[in-house]
Enzyme design. Structure first.
Site: not given
Ligand code: CTP
Length: 419
Positions: A221, A290, A300, A335, A349
């Site tokens: 990302n 995620d 590859k 965050f 959250k």
């Molecule tokens: N985070 C983490 N590990 C993951 C995904 C996210 O530690 N696998 C942490 C990020 O560093 C950030 C927070 O979780 O502090 C926010 O994650 P986000 O992806 O926005 O939240 P989700 O609960 O996954 O919700 P969504 O993607 O549905 O917005």
């Protein structure tokens, strides 16, 4: 510039007094550049050298640049101040040693005061910054590691050396950090309102993760790691010990911060869980993927002419895992990057992941969020019903606000414990 204009033009660190200690490393000549950098910012710099340093660079160089007597031996007949180790150390705002040899680090760690510089260290109450420089083997020697651990525990700020080619021809860590980095770290420390985060050990994730599809391709990302880097820098300057678990970052890691590299979400999860025991605060600033490919191809992937379907599986949620493993006193801050209903989603959250605070970003703004210099954040904490909405500001200032909130939460926790 007119005289009036010149008088009104105040340098940001005007009048700050820095004692610069120079010890006997090949990089001693770079101390002249550090001195000039500090002076350009308005600092008044006085120099002390060890005897060995004077064999590598003449005190006259520093005398010419600083405009004052350079102290090597306070017993020397030409020393204008007979108790210089006291006056020198107690009239400065910061004591910087660059380059610092393995020998001076060992002496500082053990309280050996057998020359002017080491006596000054013991007599000083100012914050101390040490920028080591030495051969890689000496840097990695268990004795040096032990001594550095003692200094860190004593609150000394260590500016980690860079990796690169050394004067002795070897390649590895040990080379003095760049002078501009040392100057920036010193100024950041001088900027600090107070060392209000001294005693905190902050574990922080930053940057983007990289989830491999095959040996050459990955999912990632746009996170640059800027917000995490600013948090690390400000937290360090405010006295915290900082460990940064860094994914892919397109900005430099600030000086004085311990770095653990972890590219994928799984590696980051493992690194965080390994480091968590020592931490008093966890901040999840990384943009962690995620999902990751359910299977990484060993070879590859070849194009087949038809569509390619990737099956993705969820990654471990690091932030939630940390909150689940929370011990007494650990503060957990997350965050939330949101594109709609920012405050509502962030609040959800905060509760769902059992956090103390969450920093919400509206990623639809072009001047905030991913890969920008500025940020516009909203802070939500467990104890406050109303979110704290902050205007657009530099990520450094945003970091100050986030850390102010952490300091406030800690104070509140301590006050409750006393009751
Ligand atoms: N985070 C983490 N590990 C993951 C995904 C996210 O530690 N696998 C942490 C990020 O560093 C950030 C927070 O979780 O502090 C926010 O994650 P986000 O992806 O926005 O939240 P989700 O609960 O996954 O919700 P969504 O993607 O549905 O917005």
């Amino acid at each position: 510039m007119s005289d009036d204009a010149a008088q009104n033009w105040v340098l940001p660190h005007a009048g700050k007094r820095v004692a610069l200690g120079v010890t006997g490393g090949i990089a001693a000549y770079k101390a002249a550049e550090i001195l000039r950098g500090l002076q350009r910012a308005g600092c008044i710099v006085r120099v002390a050298m060890t005897e060995h340093a004077t064999r590598l660079i003449a005190p006259l160089t520093f005398r010419a640049l600083s405009g004052t007597h350079v102290v090597v031996d306070d017993y020397a007949p030409d020393n204008p101040d007979p108790i210089a180790h006291i006056t020198f150390s107690q009239t400065v705002d910061l004591f910087l040693v660059a380059p610092a040899t393995a020998n001076i680090i060992a002496k500082f760690a053990h309280g050996i005061a057998d020359d002017f510089l080491t006596t000054t260290y013991l007599a000083s109450t100012a914050p101390v910054v040490v920028a080591p420089a030495m051969n890689t083997t000496m840097w990695q020697h268990p004795t040096t590691e032990r001594n550095l651990a003692v200094l860190r525990a004593d609150g000394v700020h260590i500016i980690e050396p860079d990796a690169g080619e050394m004067a002795c021809g070897t390649i590895g860590p040990g080379r003095l950090s760049e002078p501009d980095k040392i100057v920036a770290a010193t100024l950041a420390l001088l900027d600090t309102k107070s060392n209000d985060l001294t005693g905190e050990r902050i574990l922080l994730t930053a940057g983007a993760t990289r989830e491999e599809i095959d040996p050459v391709r990955f999912l990632s990302n746009r996170s640059s790691g800027r917000m995490g880097s600013a948090l690390a820098q400000v937290a360090r300057a405010r006295g915290a010990e900082v460990t940064l678990v860094a994914g892919v970052m397109s900005v430099d890691v600030p000086a004085g911060v311990r770095v653990v590299r972890a590219l994928s979400a799984a590696e980051m999860h493992a690194a965080v869980m390994r480091e968590l025991d020592r931490a008093t605060v966890f901040i999840g600033a990384a943009a962690v993927a995620d999902y990751r490919p359910a299977k990484r191809a060993d070879q590859k992937l070849k194009k087949s002419g038809t569509t390619l379907t990737l099956t993705l599986e969820p990654t471990p949620d690091i932030l939630a895992a940390v909150a689940d493993a929370r011990r007494d006193g650990l503060l957990v801050i997350g965050f939330a990057a949101e594109s709609e209903h920012v405050v509502e989603h962030a609040r959800a959250k905060l509760t769902r992941k059992n956090l103390d605070a969450i920093v919400a970003n509206d990623i639809t703004r072009t001047d905030a969020g991913f890969d920008t210099e500025t940020n516009s954040i909203t802070l939500l904490t467990r104890d406050r019903a109303t979110p704290l909405e902050l205007p657009l500001m530099s990520k450094r200032n945003a970091a100050e606000h986030i850390l102010d909130e952490i300091a406030r939460l800690r104070q509140q926790q301590t006050a409750q414990a006393v009751k």
